[in-house]
Write a protein that holds these residues in place. Structure first.
Motif, PDB file in Angstrom:
ATOM      1  N   GLU A  46      -9.636  -0.497  -3.334  1.00  0.00           N
ATOM      2  CA  GLU A  46      -8.596  -1.516  -3.544  1.00  0.00           C
ATOM      3  C   GLU A  46      -7.243  -1.037  -3.025  1.00  0.00           C
ATOM      4  O   GLU A  46      -6.505  -1.802  -2.390  1.00  0.00           O
ATOM      5  N   SER A  48      -6.723   1.196  -0.680  1.00  0.00           N
ATOM      6  CA  SER A  48      -6.807   1.278   0.781  1.00  0.00           C
ATOM      7  C   SER A  48      -6.647  -0.093   1.414  1.00  0.00           C
ATOM      8  O   SER A  48      -5.963  -0.243   2.430  1.00  0.00           O
ATOM      9  N   THR A  49      -7.274  -1.078   0.811  1.00  0.00           N
ATOM     10  CA  THR A  49      -7.158  -2.448   1.317  1.00  0.00           C
ATOM     11  C   THR A  49      -5.708  -2.922   1.244  1.00  0.00           C
ATOM     12  O   THR A  49      -5.192  -3.515   2.205  1.00  0.00           O
ATOM     13  N   ALA A  50      -5.051  -2.652   0.125  1.00  0.00           N
ATOM     14  CA  ALA A  50      -3.646  -3.040  -0.018  1.00  0.00           C
ATOM     15  C   ALA A  50      -2.770  -2.312   1.002  1.00  0.00           C
ATOM     16  O   ALA A  50      -1.843  -2.899   1.570  1.00  0.00           O
ATOM     17  N   VAL A  52      -3.677  -1.225   4.003  1.00  0.00           N
ATOM     18  CA  VAL A  52      -3.925  -1.797   5.332  1.00  0.00           C
ATOM     19  C   VAL A  52      -3.187  -3.120   5.461  1.00  0.00           C
ATOM     20  O   VAL A  52      -2.579  -3.399   6.506  1.00  0.00           O
ATOM     21  N   GLU A  53      -3.223  -3.933   4.413  1.00  0.00           N
ATOM     22  CA  GLU A  53      -2.494  -5.205   4.452  1.00  0.00           C
ATOM     23  C   GLU A  53      -0.992  -4.974   4.625  1.00  0.00           C
ATOM     24  O   GLU A  53      -0.329  -5.670   5.391  1.00  0.00           O
ATOM     25  N   LYS A  54      -0.467  -3.985   3.916  1.00  0.00           N
ATOM     26  CA  LYS A  54       0.959  -3.651   4.024  1.00  0.00           C
ATOM     27  C   LYS A  54       1.275  -3.126   5.421  1.00  0.00           C
ATOM     28  O   LYS A  54       2.312  -3.450   6.002  1.00  0.00           O
ATOM     29  N   VAL A  56      -0.357  -3.814   8.243  1.00  0.00           N
ATOM     30  CA  VAL A  56      -0.448  -4.918   9.202  1.00  0.00           C
ATOM     31  C   VAL A  56       0.771  -5.828   9.098  1.00  0.00           C
ATOM     32  O   VAL A  56       1.237  -6.366  10.106  1.00  0.00           O
ATOM     33  N   ALA A  57       1.306  -5.994   7.900  1.00  0.00           N
ATOM     34  CA  ALA A  57       2.457  -6.868   7.697  1.00  0.00           C
ATOM     35  C   ALA A  57       3.779  -6.220   8.104  1.00  0.00           C
ATOM     36  O   ALA A  57       4.805  -6.898   8.123  1.00  0.00           O
ATOM     37  N   SER A  58       3.755  -4.945   8.462  1.00  0.00           N
ATOM     38  CA  SER A  58       4.985  -4.253   8.856  1.00  0.00           C
ATOM     39  C   SER A  58       5.567  -4.886  10.108  1.00  0.00           C
ATOM     40  O   SER A  58       4.863  -5.180  11.072  1.00  0.00           O
ATOM     41  N   GLN A  68       2.288   3.960   5.903  1.00  0.00           N
ATOM     42  CA  GLN A  68       1.184   4.915   6.059  1.00  0.00           C
ATOM     43  C   GLN A  68       1.484   6.211   5.307  1.00  0.00           C
ATOM     44  O   GLN A  68       0.617   6.766   4.641  1.00  0.00           O
TER      45      GLN A  68
END
Length: 110
Positions: A46, A48-50, A52-54, A56-58, A68
């Protein structure tokens, strides 16, 4: 002869009881460790998923590096904490598994 046979049967029963207590403690401890590992895996996935979403939204490269970096720091701290906790659980497992044999060993020592 019969007296010795009765003693041998009692000793055998006592040893079997001690072994079953030890196996019960081991089973209980391994189940607790497995549950802890499963919970950690779920939590880690969970997080890690959050991350990655953060990531990608950068909007900028600096924000992506910051996201990161934050994720790696929290993931490392979480991992070290979890490894320590599981190590303690294995230590307790060893103690609990050995505990039924303490009485038998003290009888033999006498």
């Amino acid at each position: 002869m019969i007296n010795n046979l009765d003693d041998m049967q009692k000793l055998s029963k006592d040893n079997m009881d001690v072994m079953m207590q030890s196996i019960g403690a081991m089973t209980k401890g391994m189940q607790a460790i497995a549950a802890e590992v499963a919970d950690y895996q779920k939590k880690s996935f969970e997080e890690s998923t959050a991350a990655v979403e953060k990531l990608v939204a950068s909007k900028s490269l600096d924000k992506a590096f910051e996201a990161q970096s934050d994720f790696m720091k929290t993931a490392y701290e979480g991992f070290v904490g979890e490894v320590t906790k599981i190590g303690d659980m294995y230590s307790e497992l060893a103690k609990d598994t050995y505990k039924p044999y303490e009485g038998v060993i003290s009888k033999v020592a006498k």
